[in-house]
Design a protein around this motif. Structure first.
Motif, mmCIF file in Angstrom:
data_model
loop_
_atom_site.group_PDB
_atom_site.id
_atom_site.type_symbol
_atom_site.label_atom_id
_atom_site.label_comp_id
_atom_site.label_asym_id
_atom_site.label_seq_id
_atom_site.Cartn_x
_atom_site.Cartn_y
_atom_site.Cartn_z
ATOM 1 N N ILE A 23 42.890 38.848 46.292
ATOM 2 C CA ILE A 23 43.861 39.965 45.225
ATOM 3 C C ILE A 23 43.372 39.423 43.753
ATOM 4 O O ILE A 23 43.052 40.742 42.919
ATOM 5 C CB ILE A 23 45.201 39.510 45.431
ATOM 6 C CG1 ILE A 23 45.874 40.496 46.889
ATOM 7 C CG2 ILE A 23 46.168 40.532 44.149
ATOM 8 C CD1 ILE A 23 47.379 40.391 47.025
ATOM 9 N N LEU A 40 44.761 47.789 47.624
ATOM 10 C CA LEU A 40 45.249 47.125 46.650
ATOM 11 C C LEU A 40 45.859 48.635 45.600
ATOM 12 O O LEU A 40 44.893 49.173 45.237
ATOM 13 C CB LEU A 40 45.279 45.968 45.483
ATOM 14 C CG LEU A 40 43.966 45.086 46.207
ATOM 15 C CD1 LEU A 40 43.106 44.324 45.949
ATOM 16 C CD2 LEU A 40 45.342 44.061 47.501
ATOM 17 N N ARG A 49 48.565 44.026 40.061
ATOM 18 C CA ARG A 49 47.646 43.744 40.828
ATOM 19 C C ARG A 49 47.235 41.654 40.403
ATOM 20 O O ARG A 49 47.002 40.910 41.676
ATOM 21 C CB ARG A 49 45.881 43.968 41.206
ATOM 22 C CG ARG A 49 45.088 44.904 41.257
ATOM 23 C CD ARG A 49 44.459 45.150 41.848
ATOM 24 N NE ARG A 49 43.340 45.224 40.705
ATOM 25 C CZ ARG A 49 42.994 46.194 39.649
ATOM 26 N NH1 ARG A 49 43.555 47.668 40.209
ATOM 27 N NH2 ARG A 49 42.634 46.350 38.471
ATOM 28 N N ASP A 85 39.796 41.025 39.738
ATOM 29 C CA ASP A 85 39.542 41.163 38.206
ATOM 30 C C ASP A 85 39.128 39.675 37.751
ATOM 31 O O ASP A 85 38.753 40.159 36.504
ATOM 32 C CB ASP A 85 41.187 41.299 37.947
ATOM 33 C CG ASP A 85 41.960 42.448 37.943
ATOM 34 O OD1 ASP A 85 40.859 43.685 38.381
ATOM 35 O OD2 ASP A 85 43.008 42.611 39.021
ATOM 36 N N SER A 143 41.909 50.288 44.705
ATOM 37 C CA SER A 143 41.516 48.763 44.938
ATOM 38 C C SER A 143 41.431 48.439 46.135
ATOM 39 O O SER A 143 42.443 48.185 46.866
ATOM 40 C CB SER A 143 41.384 47.978 44.121
ATOM 41 O OG SER A 143 41.795 48.318 42.561
ATOM 42 N N ARG A 190 46.037 47.027 36.877
ATOM 43 C CA ARG A 190 45.133 46.212 36.763
ATOM 44 C C ARG A 190 46.958 45.302 36.179
ATOM 45 O O ARG A 190 46.836 43.510 37.264
ATOM 46 C CB ARG A 190 44.453 45.948 35.619
ATOM 47 C CG ARG A 190 43.675 44.514 35.818
ATOM 48 C CD ARG A 190 43.234 44.695 34.213
ATOM 49 N NE ARG A 190 41.743 43.161 34.757
ATOM 50 C CZ ARG A 190 41.520 42.387 33.612
ATOM 51 N NH1 ARG A 190 42.141 42.699 32.395
ATOM 52 N NH2 ARG A 190 40.872 41.419 33.898
ATOM 53 N N ARG A 243 45.745 50.602 41.747
ATOM 54 C CA ARG A 243 45.250 50.413 40.611
ATOM 55 C C ARG A 243 45.820 50.116 39.287
ATOM 56 O O ARG A 243 44.727 49.405 38.141
ATOM 57 C CB ARG A 243 45.307 52.073 40.685
ATOM 58 C CG ARG A 243 44.461 52.699 41.217
ATOM 59 C CD ARG A 243 44.261 54.071 40.624
ATOM 60 N NE ARG A 243 43.590 55.047 42.205
ATOM 61 C CZ ARG A 243 43.252 56.177 42.133
ATOM 62 N NH1 ARG A 243 43.474 57.423 40.841
ATOM 63 N NH2 ARG A 243 42.970 57.071 43.311
#
Length: 84
Positions: A50, A13, A20, A54, A2, A17, A15
């Protein structure tokens, strides 16, 4: 991988989640104690960037902050392009 752009820079970043999200909250938490020698207030916008990958709320806050900073910068420089 990402990626997220922050003030003209591209950050890669992981991958994963949860990793992150943990990194984002970690940067923000350490940025709140920015008066300490190693960590700094620079960690707040990085953590927000960051998290913006999401979280729609963090993305909205980051975009508004970026627009606000760029408008003030262009006004300070006297550029007409920044006023549009």
């Amino acid at each position: 991988m990402s990626r997220v752009r922050l003030w003209g820079r591209t950050l890669r970043l992981p991958r994963n989640r949860p990793l992150r999200i943990g990194m984002g909250f970690g940067f923000i938490a350490l940025g709140l104690v920015g008066f300490l020698p190693i960590v700094g207030f620079w960690m707040l916008p990085v953590g927000l960037a960051i998290l913006s990958v999401d979280s729609p709320l963090a993305r909205r806050i980051r975009r508004r902050a970026e627009v606000w900073v760029l408008r003030r910068y262009h006004r300070w420089r006297g550029d007409d392009a920044g006023s549009a």
